[in-house]
Design an enzyme around this catalytic site. Structure first.
Site, PDB file in Angstrom:
ATOM      1  N   CYS A  31      47.329  48.997  43.905  1.00 20.58           N
ATOM      2  CA  CYS A  31      48.396  49.948  43.559  1.00 20.58           C
ATOM      3  C   CYS A  31      47.952  50.854  42.402  1.00 20.58           C
ATOM      4  O   CYS A  31      47.089  51.688  42.590  1.00 20.58           O
ATOM      5  CB  CYS A  31      49.692  49.205  43.258  1.00 20.58           C
ATOM      6  SG  CYS A  31      51.146  50.277  43.280  1.00 20.58           S
ATOM      7  N   HIS A  72      50.464  45.272  47.755  1.00 20.11           N
ATOM      8  CA  HIS A  72      50.300  44.246  46.724  1.00 20.11           C
ATOM      9  C   HIS A  72      50.031  42.866  47.333  1.00 20.11           C
ATOM     10  O   HIS A  72      50.976  42.115  47.574  1.00 20.11           O
ATOM     11  CB  HIS A  72      51.582  44.145  45.893  1.00 20.11           C
ATOM     12  CG  HIS A  72      51.773  45.265  44.938  1.00 20.11           C
ATOM     13  ND1 HIS A  72      51.263  45.253  43.659  1.00 20.11           N
ATOM     14  CD2 HIS A  72      52.434  46.450  45.065  1.00 20.11           C
ATOM     15  CE1 HIS A  72      51.610  46.371  43.040  1.00 20.11           C
ATOM     16  NE2 HIS A  72      52.307  47.115  43.868  1.00 20.11           N
ATOM     17  N   GLU A 110      49.022  40.256  45.878  1.00 19.90           N
ATOM     18  CA  GLU A 110      49.456  39.189  44.959  1.00 19.90           C
ATOM     19  C   GLU A 110      50.944  38.884  45.120  1.00 19.90           C
ATOM     20  O   GLU A 110      51.410  37.818  44.755  1.00 19.90           O
ATOM     21  CB  GLU A 110      49.105  39.549  43.511  1.00 19.90           C
ATOM     22  CG  GLU A 110      50.040  40.534  42.822  1.00 19.90           C
ATOM     23  CD  GLU A 110      49.827  41.992  43.249  1.00 19.90           C
ATOM     24  OE1 GLU A 110      49.073  42.225  44.210  1.00 19.90           O
ATOM     25  OE2 GLU A 110      50.437  42.881  42.618  1.00 19.90           O
TER      26      GLU A 110
END
Lengths: 231, 81
Positions: A86, A203, A205
């Protein structure tokens, strides 16, 4: 094996990335402060999401001049693995480590939702745990995710198979409807010619634990861990 | 001396904000609109240590290396004593 997660003023996904890195590395990760040149002997660097330096001037425009990014440039030039997520992707583009730029979303809205990504290249240190053509569901959360580059750069990315992820529908078809932000060629993630730097807007994560509703992002971190273990 | 720097998206880059402003202006009835492009504006005050040629070179460098991303943006600037 040790992951380094950079923290800029305004980073807000550094702890999530740290946690995901810990899951795959056997607890070894470190936060790297933006003002330090020291990468603390980390084997892979994650440039996390957020709003580094408040996104002032342009996303990533100030972060690229930080001391830690000087070290990341050297680390990457010597073949070190660098993952930008990002805002991290925006910073890598601003730094010239990846080509192109991330423009304001075509719809002018901040978009925060899970999207489907088709894995276009599973032959990278970041995607070896995936299969080519596989569809992953990973959330995006950005205002400037509209990938842009000139025609010759796009042709080069296509020819060298450096487009790693593209926005698709659930069936893996690349359609205009599946493109959330106006990105050129539905591009969600690209790598450099050396295959050791990846930038992606989604993302992983945030999709790395059952409690988060999705675990498919963990595959990016697992791929990285495998690459480091076999290095 | 003061430098006035204008940064805008290259003509080849879509400017959705400019398009949105243009659409709104049209709806409000303003006439003769062909295109609206949005950009950024910087006012930079320079000390007395630089002459005009040096100031031009320095502001050019600032605009090129920091204020713009050459992949998507272009700039122009003027100097005022």
């Amino acid at each position: 094996m040790k992951f380094g997660v950079i923290t800029f003023p305004g980073s807000n996904c550094d702890h999530d990335a740290y946690w995901a890195a810990q899951q795959v590395s056997g607890q070894k990760a470190a936060f790297l402060w933006h003002e330090s040149h020291d990468l603390e002997n980390c084997d892979a660097i994650i440039v996390p999401g957020g709003f580094s330096y408040g996104d002032y001037l342009r996303t990533g425009a100030i972060a690229k001049f930080s001391p830690v990014m000087e070290s990341v440039r050297k680390f990457a030039a010597s073949g070190g693995l660098v993952l930008g997520i990002c805002n991290g992707f925006q910073i890598l583009c601003e730094s010239g480590l990846l080509p192109g730029a991330l423009l304001r979303n075509v719809g002018l809205k901040f978009i925060c939702k899970p999207v489907h990504l088709r894995v276009e290249n599973a032959d990278t240190p970041f995607t070896s745990a995936c299969h080519k053509g596989e569809v992953l569901t990973i959330p995006i959360a950005h205002m400037e995710g509209n990938y842009f580059c000139d025609e010759s750069t796009l042709a080069e990315l296509q020819r060298e198979r450096r487009i790693v992820f593209r926005y698709s529908n659930a069936e893996g078809e690349i359609t205009a409807q599946a493109n959330p932000n106006g990105s050129l060629d539905n591009i969600a993630g690209i790598c450099n010619a050396g295959r050791n730097i990846l930038g992606m807007m989604p993302h992983p994560e945030r999709a790395s634990a059952p409690e988060l509703g999705c675990v498919e992002g963990l595959r990016i971190f697992e791929s990285l861990a495998t690459a480091l273990a076999t290095k | 001396m003061k430098a006035y720097v204008y940064v805008s998206l290259k003509k080849s880059v879509l400017d959705p904000q400019g398009k949105t402003i243009q659409g709104a202006l049209k709806k409000m009835g303003y006439k003769g609109l062909e295109d609206v492009r949005q950009g950024k504006y910087f006012e930079i005050s320079l000390g007395d240590g630089l002459d005009r040629t040096e100031a031009e070179a320095e502001v050019g460098r600032i605009a090129r290396e920091v204020l713009t991303n050459p992949v998507i943006e272009e700039y122009r600037f003027s100097l005022e004593d």
